[in-house]
Write a protein that holds these residues in place. Sequence first.
Motif, PDB file in Angstrom:
ATOM      1  N   ASP A 126       0.936  -1.215  -0.025  1.00  0.00           N
ATOM      2  CA  ASP A 126       0.031  -0.077   0.134  1.00  0.00           C
ATOM      3  C   ASP A 126       0.841   1.275  -0.088  1.00  0.00           C
ATOM      4  OD1 ASP A 126      -2.452   1.665  -0.010  1.00  0.00           O
ATOM      5  OD2 ASP A 126      -2.990   0.974   2.163  1.00  0.00           O
ATOM      6  N   ILE A 127       0.385   2.352  -0.471  1.00  0.00           N
ATOM      7  CA  ILE A 127       1.133   3.555  -0.455  1.00  0.00           C
ATOM      8  C   ILE A 127       0.030   4.597   0.054  1.00  0.00           C
ATOM      9  CG2 ILE A 127       2.541   5.419  -1.755  1.00  0.00           C
ATOM     10  CD1 ILE A 127       2.922   3.315  -3.638  1.00  0.00           C
ATOM     11  N   GLU A 128       0.515   5.519   1.329  1.00  0.00           N
ATOM     12  CA  GLU A 128      -0.541   6.559   1.703  1.00  0.00           C
ATOM     13  C   GLU A 128       0.266   7.664   1.885  1.00  0.00           C
ATOM     14  OE1 GLU A 128      -3.034   4.376   5.234  1.00  0.00           O
ATOM     15  OE2 GLU A 128      -0.975   3.618   5.241  1.00  0.00           O
ATOM     16  N   ALA A 129      -0.520   8.587   1.710  1.00  0.00           N
ATOM     17  CA  ALA A 129      -0.038  10.050   2.059  1.00  0.00           C
ATOM     18  C   ALA A 129      -0.174  10.411   3.617  1.00  0.00           C
ATOM     19  CB  ALA A 129      -0.745  11.002   1.368  1.00  0.00           C
ATOM     20  N   VAL A 130       0.742  10.887   4.137  1.00  0.00           N
ATOM     21  CA  VAL A 130       0.712  11.019   5.560  1.00  0.00           C
ATOM     22  C   VAL A 130       1.367  12.302   5.793  1.00  0.00           C
ATOM     23  CG1 VAL A 130       1.359  10.404   7.865  1.00  0.00           C
ATOM     24  CG2 VAL A 130       0.714   8.720   6.245  1.00  0.00           C
ATOM     25  N   GLY A 131       0.651  13.375   5.969  1.00  0.00           N
ATOM     26  CA  GLY A 131       0.970  14.912   5.950  1.00  0.00           C
ATOM     27  C   GLY A 131       1.638  15.275   4.800  1.00  0.00           C
ATOM     28  N   VAL A 349      -5.364   8.918 -12.615  1.00  0.00           N
ATOM     29  CA  VAL A 349      -5.260  10.311 -13.489  1.00  0.00           C
ATOM     30  C   VAL A 349      -4.001  10.998 -13.290  1.00  0.00           C
ATOM     31  CG1 VAL A 349      -6.474  12.655 -13.587  1.00  0.00           C
ATOM     32  CG2 VAL A 349      -7.845  10.522 -13.073  1.00  0.00           C
ATOM     33  N   LEU A 350      -3.116  10.638 -14.242  1.00  0.00           N
ATOM     34  CA  LEU A 350      -1.794  11.306 -14.175  1.00  0.00           C
ATOM     35  C   LEU A 350      -1.889  12.489 -15.040  1.00  0.00           C
ATOM     36  CD1 LEU A 350       0.258   8.243 -15.175  1.00  0.00           C
ATOM     37  CD2 LEU A 350      -0.539   8.790 -12.960  1.00  0.00           C
ATOM     38  N   ASP A 351      -0.809  13.516 -14.445  1.00  0.00           N
ATOM     39  CA  ASP A 351      -0.519  14.952 -15.050  1.00  0.00           C
ATOM     40  C   ASP A 351       0.380  14.420 -16.465  1.00  0.00           C
ATOM     41  OD1 ASP A 351      -0.177  17.982 -14.672  1.00  0.00           O
ATOM     42  OD2 ASP A 351       1.638  17.036 -15.369  1.00  0.00           O
ATOM     43  N   ASP A 352      -0.127  15.010 -17.796  1.00  0.00           N
ATOM     44  CA  ASP A 352       0.513  14.638 -18.798  1.00  0.00           C
ATOM     45  C   ASP A 352       2.105  15.215 -18.803  1.00  0.00           C
ATOM     46  OD1 ASP A 352      -1.834  13.394 -19.649  1.00  0.00           O
ATOM     47  OD2 ASP A 352      -2.606  15.161 -20.695  1.00  0.00           O
ATOM     48  N   GLU A 353       2.207  16.221 -18.283  1.00  0.00           N
ATOM     49  CA  GLU A 353       3.647  16.684 -18.261  1.00  0.00           C
ATOM     50  C   GLU A 353       4.324  16.147 -17.563  1.00  0.00           C
ATOM     51  OE1 GLU A 353       3.927  18.783 -20.778  1.00  0.00           O
ATOM     52  OE2 GLU A 353       1.719  18.679 -21.003  1.00  0.00           O
ATOM     53  N   THR A 354       3.995  15.350 -16.201  1.00  0.00           N
ATOM     54  CA  THR A 354       5.059  15.069 -15.412  1.00  0.00           C
ATOM     55  C   THR A 354       5.006  13.514 -14.836  1.00  0.00           C
ATOM     56  OG1 THR A 354       3.565  15.787 -13.363  1.00  0.00           O
ATOM     57  CG2 THR A 354       4.983  17.353 -14.286  1.00  0.00           C
ATOM     58  N   LEU A 355       3.695  12.947 -14.998  1.00  0.00           N
ATOM     59  CA  LEU A 355       3.475  11.746 -14.643  1.00  0.00           C
ATOM     60  C   LEU A 355       3.132  11.537 -13.202  1.00  0.00           C
ATOM     61  CD1 LEU A 355       5.942   9.363 -16.718  1.00  0.00           C
ATOM     62  CD2 LEU A 355       3.532   9.893 -17.217  1.00  0.00           C
ATOM     63  N   ARG A 356       2.730  12.807 -12.451  1.00  0.00           N
ATOM     64  CA  ARG A 356       2.397  12.743 -11.228  1.00  0.00           C
ATOM     65  C   ARG A 356       0.891  12.476 -11.225  1.00  0.00           C
ATOM     66  NH1 ARG A 356       4.742  18.081  -8.222  1.00  0.00           N
ATOM     67  NH2 ARG A 356       3.735  17.294  -6.506  1.00  0.00           N
ATOM     68  N   TRP A 357       0.542  11.707 -10.011  1.00  0.00           N
ATOM     69  CA  TRP A 357      -0.832  10.974 -10.248  1.00  0.00           C
ATOM     70  C   TRP A 357      -1.532  12.107  -9.247  1.00  0.00           C
ATOM     71  CZ3 TRP A 357      -2.085   5.321  -8.481  1.00  0.00           C
ATOM     72  CH2 TRP A 357      -3.259   5.169  -8.415  1.00  0.00           C
ATOM     73  N   ARG A 358      -2.706  12.605  -9.985  1.00  0.00           N
ATOM     74  CA  ARG A 358      -3.388  13.456  -9.200  1.00  0.00           C
ATOM     75  C   ARG A 358      -4.262  13.235  -8.110  1.00  0.00           C
ATOM     76  NH1 ARG A 358      -3.045  18.562 -11.388  1.00  0.00           N
ATOM     77  NH2 ARG A 358      -2.107  18.722 -13.509  1.00  0.00           N
ATOM     78  N   ARG A 359      -4.502  14.161  -7.259  1.00  0.00           N
ATOM     79  CA  ARG A 359      -5.615  13.757  -6.393  1.00  0.00           C
ATOM     80  C   ARG A 359      -6.887  14.259  -6.667  1.00  0.00           C
ATOM     81  NH1 ARG A 359      -1.523  17.214  -3.382  1.00  0.00           N
ATOM     82  NH2 ARG A 359      -0.280  15.836  -2.232  1.00  0.00           N
ATOM     83  N   ARG A 360      -7.868  13.739  -6.143  1.00  0.00           N
ATOM     84  CA  ARG A 360      -9.295  14.164  -6.524  1.00  0.00           C
ATOM     85  C   ARG A 360      -9.586  15.435  -6.664  1.00  0.00           C
ATOM     86  NH1 ARG A 360     -12.052   9.528  -2.661  1.00  0.00           N
ATOM     87  NH2 ARG A 360     -10.943   7.983  -3.402  1.00  0.00           N
ATOM     88  N   ASP A 361      -8.977  16.191  -5.991  1.00  0.00           N
ATOM     89  CA  ASP A 361      -9.063  17.721  -5.755  1.00  0.00           C
ATOM     90  C   ASP A 361      -8.357  18.392  -6.875  1.00  0.00           C
ATOM     91  OD1 ASP A 361      -6.589  17.994  -5.156  1.00  0.00           O
ATOM     92  OD2 ASP A 361      -7.089  18.588  -3.037  1.00  0.00           O
ATOM     93  N   SER A 363      -5.015  18.611  -7.412  1.00  0.00           N
ATOM     94  CA  SER A 363      -3.787  18.772  -7.376  1.00  0.00           C
ATOM     95  C   SER A 363      -2.833  17.601  -7.359  1.00  0.00           C
ATOM     96  CB  SER A 363      -3.611  19.358  -5.794  1.00  0.00           C
ATOM     97  OG  SER A 363      -3.720  18.511  -4.984  1.00  0.00           O
ATOM     98  N   PRO A 364      -1.434  17.672  -7.862  1.00  0.00           N
ATOM     99  CA  PRO A 364      -0.565  16.739  -7.918  1.00  0.00           C
ATOM    100  C   PRO A 364      -0.025  16.167  -6.741  1.00  0.00           C
ATOM    101  CG  PRO A 364       0.514  18.819  -8.577  1.00  0.00           C
ATOM    102  CD  PRO A 364      -0.645  19.198  -8.122  1.00  0.00           C
ATOM    103  N   SER A 365      -0.113  14.767  -6.779  1.00  0.00           N
ATOM    104  CA  SER A 365       0.499  13.981  -5.355  1.00  0.00           C
ATOM    105  C   SER A 365       1.926  14.016  -5.417  1.00  0.00           C
ATOM    106  CB  SER A 365      -0.364  12.817  -5.388  1.00  0.00           C
ATOM    107  OG  SER A 365       0.228  11.899  -6.217  1.00  0.00           O
ATOM    108  N   ARG A 366       2.440  13.270  -4.709  1.00  0.00           N
ATOM    109  CA  ARG A 366       4.180  12.874  -4.560  1.00  0.00           C
ATOM    110  C   ARG A 366       4.313  11.458  -5.047  1.00  0.00           C
ATOM    111  NH1 ARG A 366       7.461  15.720  -0.789  1.00  0.00           N
ATOM    112  NH2 ARG A 366       6.514  17.790  -0.625  1.00  0.00           N
ATOM    113  N   LEU A 367       3.374  10.773  -5.852  1.00  0.00           N
ATOM    114  CA  LEU A 367       3.559   9.677  -6.345  1.00  0.00           C
ATOM    115  C   LEU A 367       3.568   9.761  -7.862  1.00  0.00           C
ATOM    116  CD1 LEU A 367       3.496   6.602  -5.900  1.00  0.00           C
ATOM    117  CD2 LEU A 367       0.968   6.873  -5.870  1.00  0.00           C
ATOM    118  N   PHE A 368       4.768   9.313  -8.706  1.00  0.00           N
ATOM    119  CA  PHE A 368       4.712   9.475 -10.103  1.00  0.00           C
ATOM    120  C   PHE A 368       4.500   8.020 -10.575  1.00  0.00           C
ATOM    121  CE2 PHE A 368       7.649  12.568  -8.781  1.00  0.00           C
ATOM    122  CZ  PHE A 368       7.639  13.501  -9.716  1.00  0.00           C
TER     123      PHE A 368
END
Length: 412
Positions: A126-131, A349-361, A363-368
Amino acid sequence: MDRDETTVTVVGGGVHGVHLAIRLLEAELLEADRLRIVEPDGLLGGFRRKCAQCGTDELRSPYVHHVSPDPFSLRNFARRRGRVDELVPSDVGSDRPTVSLFFDHAAWVCERYDLESTVVRAAATDIEAVGDHLVVETTAGPLSTEWCVLAVGHGRSYAVPEWAETLPPEAPVCHVWDPAFDPDAVGETESVGIVGGGITAAQLAPTLAQPGREPTMFARSPFRVESLEAGTDWMHFGGVVDELHGLPSASRERARAVVEARYDGAMPPHVFARLRRALERDRLSLERTEIEVATEAGGTVVVTCRDGTARCLDRLVCATGFDSPYDGSLLRRIRAESRLATGYRGAPVLDDETLRWRRRDGSPSRLFVTGVAAQQVLGPFARNVIGARRAGDLVVAALGSALERDRSPKPR
Ligand SMILES: Cc1cc2nc3c(=O)[nH]c(=O)nc-3n(C[C@H](O)[C@H](O)[C@H](O)COP(=O)(O)OP(=O)(O)OC[C@H]3O[C@@H](n4cnc5c(N)ncnc54)[C@H](O)[C@@H]3O)c2cc1C
């Protein structure tokens, strides 16, 4: 673990994970002691095993496609060791490396970057965002990291025919990618069936054809021969990829565009030539039909086909390909619990320029994400070695800027 110990955790040590890790080190975005690769099978172990399991002797892609950032590294490696005869002529583009040359070169590159020292022999669960950081849960315990690159390939999501799903565990039926399947362990006189008519089946069937053993291939569709997995324009990640980005992210339309562009199951001419030789020499039988029912019978499997024929086999190997890249256990777990956005059939849902996985809001997450799970951004070659090179360009650029921002003093 102290959250500051690791800057980037790469999950998966296949071609993509290894190449991305090397690119980050090469770009001097971090030192090796701030990088971790979580991989249960050892670096490139899974890809090496798959090549052996289906009898791949030569890669399909040209010698400039490998794990090092320098495109000519493999050719120079071969020259210095007197192994240029392991660069096999190709009918399109450059010569192709043998599998042994590819992996020997990859091992040499990994050693040069001391990549082994970064490996955690574990599977991520699993991978979770914590702070403002991430926690990667693994079979060896939780790992804290600032950034993560997800490079798990298909994540062991394999396609199995419906009739195989209901068989008892003792039935002698397996998938070619089952870690336990070893073509060298198939008995000399076993009657063995191979299900499928794509590139994997076309390599496995002649590999299993030995004197005294004539395997049967069950292929319902005509063979398709193509040198590459898709048109070369997709390999340049230019206009066609821009058009893909014109469609909504992780949408059904994007999924369809990628499926239509990819010559799925097609085999290159050298694979077809070997298959045809085996068929012409009667070392292999071909049944142009589909298995409809299979039953376990005293250590054998009895199959009944659509054309009404039936056969009793000692072993049946499904070379039926991969399932959805979004349905591996790790991706399913991440999307079930996290705030990350997903689209059609669970595609990230990935950002086309960076491959960062977007959050539901948004914004880009810290996960590529790289590899096949990024195919809706990079197109039909996302899973291939060339896809790793393109992902490397995007991730290095994006992570470079992000790390600079993270490290710059915050305004008071
Ligand atoms: C037989 C064969 C031949 C091929 N030939 C070519 C070729 O010639 N040219 C080409 O460009 N492409 C080729 N491909 C496509 C090929 O799959 C890719 O190029 C490459 O292997 C994909 O790399 P990857 O790292 O994305 O995936 P993989 O190679 O599948 O690696 C993913 C890694 O992630 C690990 N992993 C999975 N889940 C987890 C988890 N939960 N936690 C931690 N680690 C995990 C796995 O153990 C694995 O090592 C071939 C594929 C096959 C099967």
